[in-house]
Design an enzyme around this catalytic site. Structure first.
Site, PDB file in Angstrom:
ATOM      1  N   ASP A  77       0.853  -1.276   0.126  1.00  0.00           N
ATOM      2  CA  ASP A  77       0.018  -0.085   0.070  1.00  0.00           C
ATOM      3  C   ASP A  77       0.773   1.186   0.115  1.00  0.00           C
ATOM      4  O   ASP A  77       1.277   1.852   1.099  1.00  0.00           O
ATOM      5  CB  ASP A  77      -0.852   0.106   1.206  1.00  0.00           C
ATOM      6  N   ARG A 127     -11.496  -3.018  -8.682  1.00  0.00           N
ATOM      7  CA  ARG A 127     -12.239  -2.419  -9.807  1.00  0.00           C
ATOM      8  C   ARG A 127     -11.684  -2.850 -10.969  1.00  0.00           C
ATOM      9  O   ARG A 127     -10.522  -3.292 -10.863  1.00  0.00           O
ATOM     10  CB  ARG A 127     -11.813  -0.684  -9.752  1.00  0.00           C
ATOM     11  N   GLU A 185     -17.678  -2.456 -17.965  1.00  0.00           N
ATOM     12  CA  GLU A 185     -19.051  -3.285 -17.608  1.00  0.00           C
ATOM     13  C   GLU A 185     -20.040  -2.152 -18.089  1.00  0.00           C
ATOM     14  O   GLU A 185     -19.968  -0.832 -18.298  1.00  0.00           O
ATOM     15  CB  GLU A 185     -19.009  -3.248 -16.013  1.00  0.00           C
ATOM     16  N   HIS A 212     -19.857  -8.569 -10.493  1.00  0.00           N
ATOM     17  CA  HIS A 212     -19.630  -7.556  -9.632  1.00  0.00           C
ATOM     18  C   HIS A 212     -20.676  -7.526  -8.405  1.00  0.00           C
ATOM     19  O   HIS A 212     -21.151  -6.491  -8.051  1.00  0.00           O
ATOM     20  CB  HIS A 212     -19.834  -6.168 -10.451  1.00  0.00           C
TER      21      HIS A 212
END
Length: 393
Positions: free
Chosen positions: A146, A207, A236, A253
């Protein structure tokens, strides 16, 4: 006040009718004309909220019932003093449970042992941290990447991405952004995907565009990456359908689609609106949620490994293979019909409850197994099983 809300946001009528008039709309059919009289706009990821849409309206607050915010022009909202809230963290437990279920299904299918393996977690926010907690309960070893947190804290537990990619499992939990220095758009491009091993288990519930879908499809065609789980897709609802056919588990999703996650998202937006306008809160989701479909499981763990027992327990509550089947059924349709079908599958998603609503009684189970069951979210009950509602194993 007039509240204009996506028709797929659960409990939005019950919650927001306490503060105004609720009007609902299909998420992909919002126009400037529709929002002109709205004071509050509540959307999901399928509705782009731009300056062009909002210009000339009287909207004073925008909320998205999602963790991601890349579909909202936040700069415009700030410049025009329009309030904003997202539902960040609302579906974190749902996504973490999805990841655990997917890993147990893959381990069962491919005859793998999860315990002792390293799980590289890209993104150590609320979802990534919950995934790590539950993964440790399974005996996995979390390794975090991160960069924003690494810079902010200087904590050495946040490792370089290339080091994390050496893990046996890699799972993605980052927001989508193109802003440097921490852009995540196509973070996993062809070059980075090539660093994964043919045995690596790869999951993306973040995502779709965090991963270059064409590059991933190419790597899977070469068998250069191991079992792969995708819940999110580029473009999408117009998916790269060759990729759908190449993943081990592909779902539409819905990782965050537990009933609790959806209700919590609505609650977070409701609370934010009440704070913004100085209104008292009058709705709480606990009064709206139905009882769990499987309140109790009676488990005989004798003669089974811990992971076999965990697989049996988890898949009685949630089976990601069923969601995979819902998605792959669309392959028989035309391209346009597939896109519509993708939306329909999401809109008509069946009720899914989180693990903590099911109490588990374990017979002939070790203390280690019991702690694993607790660690992934179930309530473990000692003593005799109830007379009703129990499902024996």
């Amino acid at each position: 006040m007039i509240i204009l809300a996506d028709e797929q946001i659960p409990y939005v009528q019950e919650a927001f009718s306490t503060i105004g008039i609720v009007r609902r709309f299909p998420g992909r059919c919002l126009t400037r004309a529709v929002i002109q009289e709205a004071d509050i706009l509540l959307v999901r990821t399928i509705t782009p909220v731009t300056g062009t849409l909002l210009e000339g309206s009287r909207v004073r607050f925008v909320g998205t019932a999602t963790a991601g915010v890349d579909h909202v022009d936040l700069h415009y909202l700030r410049a025009h003093h329009i309030g904003f809230a997202s539902a960040a963290g609302a579906n974190a437990n749902s996504v973490a449970e999805y990841v655990m279920a997917a890993l147990l299904v893959l381990a069962h299918r491919h005859r793998l042992t999860l315990s002792g393996k390293r799980i590289g977690i890209v993104g150590a926010g609320r979802i990534g941290s919950l995934v790590a907690h539950k993964a440790q309960a399974l005996g996995l070893i979390p390794i975090f990447n991160d960069p924003p947190l690494a810079r902010a804290t200087g904590d050495i537990r946040y490792r370089p991405l290339d080091e994390v990619l050496d893990s046996e499992i890699v799972t993605l939990h980052v927001p989508l952004t193109k802003e440097e220095p921490f852009a995540t758009y196509h973070l996993f491009n062809g070059q980075r995907l090539a660093l994964l091993k043919p045995s690596t288990i790869f999951l993306n519930t973040a995502r779709g565009a965090v991963v270059d879908n064409l590059a991933l499809s190419h790597q899977l065609r070469l068998r250069a990456i191991g079992p792969t789980v995708l819940d999110v897709w580029e473009h999408e609802p117009h998916l790269h359908w060759d990729l759908v056919q190449r993943v081990d588990l592909g779902t539409p999703h819905i990782a965050g689609y537990s009933l609790e996650g959806k209700a919590q998202a609505t609650l977070l937006l409701y609370q934010a609106v009440c704070r913004y306008f100085g209104l008292p809160e009058q709705w709480y989701p606990s009064a709206s949620l139905p009882p769990p479909m499987i309140p109790f499981l009676d488990i005989d763990a004798g003669g089974q490994s811990d992971e076999e027992v965990l697989y049996s327990i988890v898949t009685q509550i949630y089976r990601p293979e069923h969601d995979h089947a819902r998605l792959t059924t669309l392959l028989s349709l035309s391209a346009d019909a597939r896109a519509q079908g993708f939306e329909s599958v999401r809109a008509q998603y069946p009720m899914r409850r989180e693990f903590h609503h099911t109490r588990v009684r374990v017979r002939r189970g070790t203390s280690t197994l019991i702690e694993k069951i607790r660690g992934i979210g179930f309530t473990v009950e000692e003593g005799q099983a109830p007379d009703s509602g129990a499902r024996p194993m």
